[in-house]
Write a protein that holds these residues in place. Structure first.
Motif, PDB file in Angstrom:
ATOM      1  N   GLU A  44      44.624  41.140  40.369  1.00  0.00           N
ATOM      2  CA  GLU A  44      45.605  40.092  40.074  1.00  0.00           C
ATOM      3  C   GLU A  44      46.750  40.109  41.080  1.00  0.00           C
ATOM      4  O   GLU A  44      47.189  39.058  41.561  1.00  0.00           O
ATOM      5  N   THR A  45      47.231  41.298  41.431  1.00  0.00           N
ATOM      6  CA  THR A  45      48.358  41.383  42.358  1.00  0.00           C
ATOM      7  C   THR A  45      47.991  40.812  43.730  1.00  0.00           C
ATOM      8  O   THR A  45      48.815  40.176  44.388  1.00  0.00           O
ATOM      9  N   ALA A  46      46.735  41.022  44.151  1.00  0.00           N
ATOM     10  CA  ALA A  46      46.291  40.473  45.434  1.00  0.00           C
ATOM     11  C   ALA A  46      46.178  38.956  45.361  1.00  0.00           C
ATOM     12  O   ALA A  46      46.531  38.238  46.303  1.00  0.00           O
ATOM     13  N   ASP A  72      42.675  44.082  36.496  1.00  0.00           N
ATOM     14  CA  ASP A  72      44.004  44.630  36.200  1.00  0.00           C
ATOM     15  C   ASP A  72      44.953  43.564  35.674  1.00  0.00           C
ATOM     16  O   ASP A  72      46.142  43.540  36.003  1.00  0.00           O
ATOM     17  N   PHE A  73      44.443  42.680  34.825  1.00  0.00           N
ATOM     18  CA  PHE A  73      45.274  41.587  34.327  1.00  0.00           C
ATOM     19  C   PHE A  73      46.436  42.140  33.517  1.00  0.00           C
ATOM     20  O   PHE A  73      46.279  43.021  32.683  1.00  0.00           O
ATOM     21  N   ILE A  90      36.746  35.428  33.981  1.00  0.00           N
ATOM     22  CA  ILE A  90      36.848  36.656  33.203  1.00  0.00           C
ATOM     23  C   ILE A  90      38.224  37.278  33.421  1.00  0.00           C
ATOM     24  O   ILE A  90      38.711  37.329  34.551  1.00  0.00           O
ATOM     25  N   LEU A  91      38.849  37.747  32.344  1.00  0.00           N
ATOM     26  CA  LEU A  91      40.102  38.495  32.429  1.00  0.00           C
ATOM     27  C   LEU A  91      39.816  39.939  32.058  1.00  0.00           C
ATOM     28  O   LEU A  91      39.251  40.216  30.993  1.00  0.00           O
ATOM     29  N   LYS A  92      40.212  40.856  32.919  1.00  0.00           N
ATOM     30  CA  LYS A  92      40.017  42.278  32.653  1.00  0.00           C
ATOM     31  C   LYS A  92      41.375  42.898  32.336  1.00  0.00           C
ATOM     32  O   LYS A  92      42.260  42.964  33.196  1.00  0.00           O
ATOM     33  N   ILE A  93      41.542  43.329  31.083  1.00  0.00           N
ATOM     34  CA  ILE A  93      42.824  43.877  30.642  1.00  0.00           C
ATOM     35  C   ILE A  93      43.027  45.241  31.295  1.00  0.00           C
ATOM     36  O   ILE A  93      42.173  46.120  31.201  1.00  0.00           O
ATOM     37  N   ASP A  94      44.158  45.424  31.936  1.00  0.00           N
ATOM     38  CA  ASP A  94      44.419  46.659  32.663  1.00  0.00           C
ATOM     39  C   ASP A  94      44.390  47.862  31.726  1.00  0.00           C
ATOM     40  O   ASP A  94      44.873  47.810  30.589  1.00  0.00           O
ATOM     41  N   GLN A  95      43.846  48.958  32.242  1.00  0.00           N
ATOM     42  CA  GLN A  95      43.650  50.154  31.434  1.00  0.00           C
ATOM     43  C   GLN A  95      44.952  50.795  30.967  1.00  0.00           C
ATOM     44  O   GLN A  95      44.961  51.540  29.977  1.00  0.00           O
ATOM     45  N   THR A  96      46.054  50.519  31.633  1.00  0.00           N
ATOM     46  CA  THR A  96      47.319  51.105  31.179  1.00  0.00           C
ATOM     47  C   THR A  96      47.698  50.596  29.790  1.00  0.00           C
ATOM     48  O   THR A  96      48.316  51.327  29.006  1.00  0.00           O
ATOM     49  N   PHE A  97      47.341  49.363  29.480  1.00  0.00           N
ATOM     50  CA  PHE A  97      47.619  48.819  28.149  1.00  0.00           C
ATOM     51  C   PHE A  97      46.621  49.363  27.133  1.00  0.00           C
ATOM     52  O   PHE A  97      46.975  49.634  25.977  1.00  0.00           O
ATOM     53  N   ILE A  98      45.363  49.505  27.550  1.00  0.00           N
ATOM     54  CA  ILE A  98      44.326  49.990  26.644  1.00  0.00           C
ATOM     55  C   ILE A  98      44.592  51.444  26.258  1.00  0.00           C
ATOM     56  O   ILE A  98      44.446  51.838  25.092  1.00  0.00           O
TER      57      ILE A  98
END
Length: 311
Positions: A44-46, A72-73, A90-98
């Motif tokens: 996402e940042t890129a 890393d959404f 597709i949205l991939k929820i960043d692992q820091t939130f998980i």
């Protein structure tokens, strides 16, 4: 196996004007049934570095039948405008939130919000960094059925993957989770559990780190769980017997918590391990009762998934 293949694309490749043409030439060497299973993952940042160029590139690649996942959404100052402009499949929820969603109510709310947003935009959502059965069950309760992480498998070589896939058996507890997105009431219970866990973690953090970690409210009515229990919780679930079972356990939890704090400040370090164990036991007992309450409310409508379903 008829499975998707994800390819990560470096940021510098995203900004090459010839990227869509090179991709078209590569895809031409493969049959359509292979092409339809390809998805390209971009950070996402890129993507936000030059959203106009990346948006045009995604549109060009969509015309080739290739899907895009935004990796890393949530870490790149996401906005609905970005989601609309980039239009990822597709949205991939960043692992820091998980990772912290079981203990941090804010992270749980973020995860639930992303899942809801993906549903509203008719996008698939993938949870990254899933490490435990509790993560899996919570995500299933939230309506997220596609996951990746050590809770499912460690990374492996291609030649090992076929063997793993053929012998994989889902944990029987997966079948206990409901698959639709939760109602507002269901999520309220999930959030109450997260608030409860967070209070215990704050208390233990104060013991371990001293004044560097602020002490949570010791009054059982003033913590977030207590505010919920005597407020929205009572209004919504007050007539349920399972709801009333929560109160004595919650009060006992706070009594043990105050005992632990007193022992800590009085230097009774030899008594701390036993009291901490009692606190954790009370925490787990309250979690069990909360889940029983959730089960009482949803059991008639729960859709039990087949054993073959795999996050």
């Amino acid at each position: 196996l008829d499975i998707d293949i994800a390819v990560n694309i470096a940021p510098r490749q995203l900004h090459l004007k010839e990227f869509p043409d090179r991709l078209r030439e590569t895809l031409a060497r493969h049959p359509p049934e292979v092409v339809r299973r390809l998805k390209i993952e971009i950070l996402e940042t890129a993507a936000l570095e030059d959203i106009n160029a990346v948006s045009d590139m995604i549109i060009s690649c969509h015309d080739l039948g290739v899907r895009f996942a935004l990796d890393d959404f949530g870490t790149g100052y996401s906005s609905l405008v970005h989601l609309k402009r980039l239009a990822p499949d597709i949205l991939k929820i960043d692992q820091t939130f998980i990772a912290d969603m079981l203990d941090d109510p804010m992270d749980l709310a973020i995860v639930e919000g992303v899942i809801g947003m993906a549903s509203a935009f008719r996008r698939q959502v993938v949870a990254e960094g899933v490490e435990t059965i509790d993560h899996i069950l919570m995500l299933l309760e939230l309506g997220c059925e596609v996951m990746q992480g050590y809770g499912l498998s460690r990374p492996m070589m291609p030649e090992n993957f076929l063997v793993w896939a053929r012998h994989f058996l889902p944990d029987p507890r997966w079948r206990l989770a409901s698959t639709p997105r939760p109602s507002r009431g269901d999520f309220q219970l999930l959030l109450a559990e997260a608030n409860h866990r967070h209070w215990v973690d704050q208390l233990l953090g104060h013991i371990n780190d001293g004044d560097a970690n602020p002490l949570p409210p010791l009054d059982y009515r003033q913590c977030r769980f207590g505010q919920w229990y005597f407020g929205d919780g009572r209004a919504r679930y007050g007539k349920q017997a399972a709801y009333r079972h929560l109160d004595p356990i919650h009060r006992a939890l706070h009594q043990v918590g105050m005992q632990l704090i007193n022992q800590f400040h009085e230097g009774q370090t030899d008594q701390l391990p036993a009291t901490e164990a009692a606190l954790l036991a009370a925490r787990d007992a309250l979690v069990t009762e909360l889940r029983d309450l959730r089960g009482c409310l949803t059991e008639p409508a729960v859709h039990h998934s087949s054993p073959e379903r795999k996050p």
